[in-house]
Scaffold this motif. Structure first.
Motif, mmCIF file in Angstrom:
data_model
loop_
_atom_site.group_PDB
_atom_site.id
_atom_site.type_symbol
_atom_site.label_atom_id
_atom_site.label_comp_id
_atom_site.label_asym_id
_atom_site.label_seq_id
_atom_site.Cartn_x
_atom_site.Cartn_y
_atom_site.Cartn_z
ATOM 1 N N ASP A 51 0.808 -1.218 0.000
ATOM 2 C CA ASP A 51 0.000 0.000 0.000
ATOM 3 C C ASP A 51 0.843 1.272 0.000
ATOM 4 N N VAL A 52 2.167 1.135 0.086
ATOM 5 C CA VAL A 52 3.045 2.273 0.355
ATOM 6 C C VAL A 52 4.098 2.431 -0.736
ATOM 7 N N ALA A 53 4.410 3.680 -1.063
ATOM 8 C CA ALA A 53 5.527 4.004 -1.966
ATOM 9 C C ALA A 53 6.467 4.958 -1.241
ATOM 10 N N LEU A 54 7.758 4.733 -1.408
ATOM 11 C CA LEU A 54 8.791 5.606 -0.847
ATOM 12 C C LEU A 54 9.127 6.660 -1.892
ATOM 13 N N ASN A 55 8.850 7.931 -1.582
ATOM 14 C CA ASN A 55 9.027 9.018 -2.539
ATOM 15 C C ASN A 55 10.260 9.868 -2.300
ATOM 16 N N GLY A 56 10.824 9.789 -1.132
ATOM 17 C CA GLY A 56 12.003 10.601 -0.848
ATOM 18 C C GLY A 56 12.661 10.185 0.447
ATOM 19 N N THR A 57 13.967 10.387 0.508
ATOM 20 C CA THR A 57 14.757 10.086 1.690
ATOM 21 C C THR A 57 15.625 11.300 1.986
ATOM 22 N N TYR A 58 15.527 11.805 3.203
ATOM 23 C CA TYR A 58 16.260 13.004 3.603
ATOM 24 C C TYR A 58 17.084 12.678 4.840
ATOM 25 N N ARG A 59 18.390 12.817 4.718
ATOM 26 C CA ARG A 59 19.295 12.444 5.804
ATOM 27 C C ARG A 59 19.889 13.701 6.421
ATOM 28 N N PHE A 60 19.969 13.705 7.752
ATOM 29 C CA PHE A 60 20.496 14.846 8.487
ATOM 30 C C PHE A 60 21.612 14.380 9.406
ATOM 31 N N SER A 76 3.925 7.769 0.392
ATOM 32 C CA SER A 76 2.539 7.932 -0.055
ATOM 33 C C SER A 76 1.873 6.564 -0.017
ATOM 34 N N THR A 77 0.555 6.595 0.112
ATOM 35 C CA THR A 77 -0.198 5.338 0.154
ATOM 36 C C THR A 77 -1.174 5.292 -1.017
ATOM 37 N N ASN A 78 -1.689 4.116 -1.266
ATOM 38 C CA ASN A 78 -2.633 3.940 -2.363
ATOM 39 C C ASN A 78 -4.011 4.526 -2.060
ATOM 40 N N THR A 79 -4.208 5.045 -0.852
ATOM 41 C CA THR A 79 -5.478 5.700 -0.514
ATOM 42 C C THR A 79 -5.345 7.218 -0.512
ATOM 43 N N GLY A 80 -4.167 7.726 -0.879
ATOM 44 C CA GLY A 80 -3.952 9.163 -0.913
ATOM 45 C C GLY A 80 -3.477 9.757 0.395
ATOM 46 N N LEU A 101 10.985 -0.737 5.004
ATOM 47 C CA LEU A 101 11.232 0.091 3.824
ATOM 48 C C LEU A 101 11.924 -0.684 2.707
ATOM 49 N N GLN A 102 12.776 -1.617 3.056
ATOM 50 C CA GLN A 102 13.395 -2.455 2.020
ATOM 51 C C GLN A 102 12.339 -3.293 1.323
ATOM 52 N N ARG A 103 11.374 -3.806 2.076
ATOM 53 C CA ARG A 103 10.287 -4.574 1.464
ATOM 54 C C ARG A 103 9.402 -3.677 0.604
ATOM 55 N N VAL A 104 9.182 -2.433 1.033
ATOM 56 C CA VAL A 104 8.413 -1.477 0.228
ATOM 57 C C VAL A 104 9.119 -1.242 -1.099
ATOM 58 N N GLU A 105 10.428 -1.031 -1.067
ATOM 59 C CA GLU A 105 11.181 -0.767 -2.285
ATOM 60 C C GLU A 105 11.135 -1.937 -3.266
ATOM 61 N N ASN A 106 10.953 -3.128 -2.757
ATOM 62 C CA ASN A 106 10.925 -4.307 -3.612
ATOM 63 C C ASN A 106 9.541 -4.593 -4.204
ATOM 64 N N GLN A 107 8.536 -3.787 -3.836
ATOM 65 C CA GLN A 107 7.177 -3.948 -4.339
ATOM 66 C C GLN A 107 6.927 -2.990 -5.495
ATOM 67 N N GLU A 108 5.865 -3.265 -6.254
ATOM 68 C CA GLU A 108 5.419 -2.338 -7.277
ATOM 69 C C GLU A 108 4.822 -1.113 -6.602
ATOM 70 N N GLN A 109 4.699 -0.021 -7.345
ATOM 71 C CA GLN A 109 4.105 1.202 -6.814
ATOM 72 C C GLN A 109 2.640 0.941 -6.461
ATOM 73 N N PRO A 110 2.099 1.722 -5.492
ATOM 74 C CA PRO A 110 0.682 1.553 -5.131
ATOM 75 C C PRO A 110 -0.221 1.741 -6.342
ATOM 76 N N ARG A 111 -1.357 1.062 -6.301
ATOM 77 C CA ARG A 111 -2.317 1.130 -7.385
ATOM 78 C C ARG A 111 -3.016 2.453 -7.425
#
Length: 111
Positions: A51-60, A76-80, A101-111
């Motif tokens: 259900d989740v897409a990783l759109n950005g990573t910000y390191r400080f 972002s999620t597939n429900t907005g 997050l590694q598992r999220v990256e290995n999935q397709e983008q949310p529908r």
């Protein structure tokens, strides 16, 4: 997981980046669920890896204090429902968040 280099203006601090992400619609502060298989918003709605897409990573990085190494993930999620997930960096990072997050990256983008 590939991390972007430390950010400079306009993303110079964690709080500034949160504000800028909120202006872009990332208004939820997600937490990882206790089972490590979902993120949750403040209302308890859960989103799994599909259900989740990783759109950005910000390191400080605070060179004077390793305890202040932080990473902010824009999701972002597939429900907005969009938001961010905060974690430590390096030895202060959460293995559970990293695994999710590694598992999220290995999935397709949310529908």
């Amino acid at each position: 997981m590939k991390l972007d280099p430390p950010r400079h203006d306009p993303y110079s601090t964690l709080e500034q980046t949160k504000r800028l992400l909120e202006e872009k619609g990332y208004t939820n502060c997600f937490q990882l669920s206790s089972d490590g298989d979902h993120i949750e918003d403040k209302n308890g709605h859960q989103f799994g890896i599909n259900d989740v897409a990783l759109n950005g990573t910000y390191r400080f990085v605070n060179k004077d204090n390793e305890a202040e190494y932080e990473v902010l993930y824009a999701l972002s999620t597939n429900t907005g429902v969009d938001g961010f997930l905060q974690d430590g960096f390096g030895k202060n990072s959460s293995e559970s968040i990293n695994n999710f997050l590694q598992r999220v990256e290995n999935q397709e983008q949310p529908r």
